[in-house]
Design a protein around this motif. Structure first.
Motif, PDB file in Angstrom:
ATOM      1  N   TYR A   1      -5.143  12.745   7.651  1.00 45.20           N
ATOM      2  CA  TYR A   1      -5.890  12.100   6.582  1.00 45.20           C
ATOM      3  C   TYR A   1      -7.381  12.424   6.677  1.00 45.20           C
ATOM      4  O   TYR A   1      -8.023  12.723   5.673  1.00 45.20           O
TER       5      TYR A   1
ATOM      6  N   CYS B   1       0.801   4.411  -2.511  1.00 46.37           N
ATOM      7  CA  CYS B   1       0.754   5.800  -2.042  1.00 46.37           C
ATOM      8  C   CYS B   1       1.806   6.651  -2.743  1.00 46.37           C
ATOM      9  O   CYS B   1       1.535   7.781  -3.146  1.00 46.37           O
TER      10      CYS B   1
ATOM     11  N   THR C   1      -9.647  14.398   3.960  1.00 50.38           N
ATOM     12  CA  THR C   1     -10.842  13.776   3.399  1.00 50.38           C
ATOM     13  C   THR C   1     -12.039  14.717   3.508  1.00 50.38           C
ATOM     14  O   THR C   1     -12.822  14.854   2.563  1.00 50.38           O
TER      15      THR C   1
ATOM     16  N   CYS D   1       0.721   3.801   7.058  1.00 50.82           N
ATOM     17  CA  CYS D   1       1.239   2.449   6.812  1.00 50.82           C
ATOM     18  C   CYS D   1       2.628   2.271   7.418  1.00 50.82           C
ATOM     19  O   CYS D   1       2.938   1.210   7.975  1.00 50.82           O
TER      20      CYS D   1
ATOM     21  N   TYR E   1       0.828  -1.202   0.000  1.00 55.00           N
ATOM     22  CA  TYR E   1       0.000   0.000   0.000  1.00 55.00           C
ATOM     23  C   TYR E   1       0.866   1.258   0.000  1.00 55.00           C
ATOM     24  O   TYR E   1       0.519   2.258  -0.633  1.00 55.00           O
ATOM     25  N   GLN E   2       2.002   1.217   0.686  1.00 54.68           N
ATOM     26  CA  GLN E   2       2.928   2.346   0.659  1.00 54.68           C
ATOM     27  C   GLN E   2       3.433   2.607  -0.758  1.00 54.68           C
ATOM     28  O   GLN E   2       3.582   3.765  -1.160  1.00 54.68           O
TER      29      GLN E   2
ATOM     30  N   GLU F   1      -3.326  13.600   1.114  1.00 56.00           N
ATOM     31  CA  GLU F   1      -3.998  12.361   1.522  1.00 56.00           C
ATOM     32  C   GLU F   1      -3.094  11.154   1.297  1.00 56.00           C
ATOM     33  O   GLU F   1      -2.972  10.291   2.165  1.00 56.00           O
TER      34      GLU F   1
ATOM     35  N   GLU G   1      -1.539   8.636   4.104  1.00 57.04           N
ATOM     36  CA  GLU G   1      -1.698   7.181   4.026  1.00 57.04           C
ATOM     37  C   GLU G   1      -0.353   6.478   4.062  1.00 57.04           C
ATOM     38  O   GLU G   1      -0.207   5.420   4.690  1.00 57.04           O
TER      39      GLU G   1
END
Length: 177
Positions: free
Chosen positions: A116, A20, A120, A82, A16-17, A74, A78
């Protein structure tokens, strides 16, 4: 079985990083394209300006820049969420539970989850003014992201309090022994 799940969480967070970082690169790339081609009369520029048309002609470029900056922030938040989650997982795998480093990781996690969540909400507020006259059914999805962020923030805060109390108990226990 616990090690398997912890390793899986660590690998998924790492992947996921990577996404990102790609999201941040994409945001900068698109921002460059928008800034470079915004003033010409190409089909792309006309369509893009139409999407931001409700804000007035003079503010359209600045709104587009703000929009992509928020998306960048964002993705950055994130990335750090992580990163600190992976640090916690590594410590738990090493059976380091109630330690200052975990409390510090949770505190940093709390800050980035708050960042974050704020981004959002800002993105949601900006999106409310885009494409006026269209059916607003598309905006129903945005509040769930803000609500999820607020819920995540509350959970991380509770975990922070539990870890802080656990550290105090650990210190008391160590002092007695």
């Amino acid at each position: 079985m616990k090690k398997f799940w912890l390793n899986l969480i660590e690998v998924v967070a790492f992947i996921y990083q990577i996404f990102c970082v790609l999201g941040m690169v994409f945001s900068v790339f698109v921002l460059g394209i928008v800034a470079f081609s915004f003033n010409n009369n190409s089909y792309f520029a006309q369509g893009f300006r139409a999407g931001f048309g409700s804000w007035g002609k003079g503010n359209t470029l600045w709104l587009a820049i703000a929009f992509f900056v928020v998306l960048f922030l964002e993705a950055l938040a994130e990335f750090f969420i992580c990163r600190f989650a992976r640090g916690l997982v590594r410590n738990i795998k090493s059976e380091i539970f109630f330690a200052n480093q975990n409390l510090e990781l949770i505190r940093k996690l709390l800050v980035w989850v708050a960042t974050y969540t704020v981004m959002t909400i800002v993105l949601f507020m900006m999106s409310l003014n885009l494409q006026p006259g269209k059916d607003d059914i598309q905006h129903l999805a945005y509040p769930t992201g803000a609500q999820g962020g607020l819920l995540f923030l509350a959970v991380i805060y509770v975990i922070y309090i539990v870890f802080k109390y656990g550290m105090q108990l650990q210190e008391d226990s160590d002092a007695i022994i």
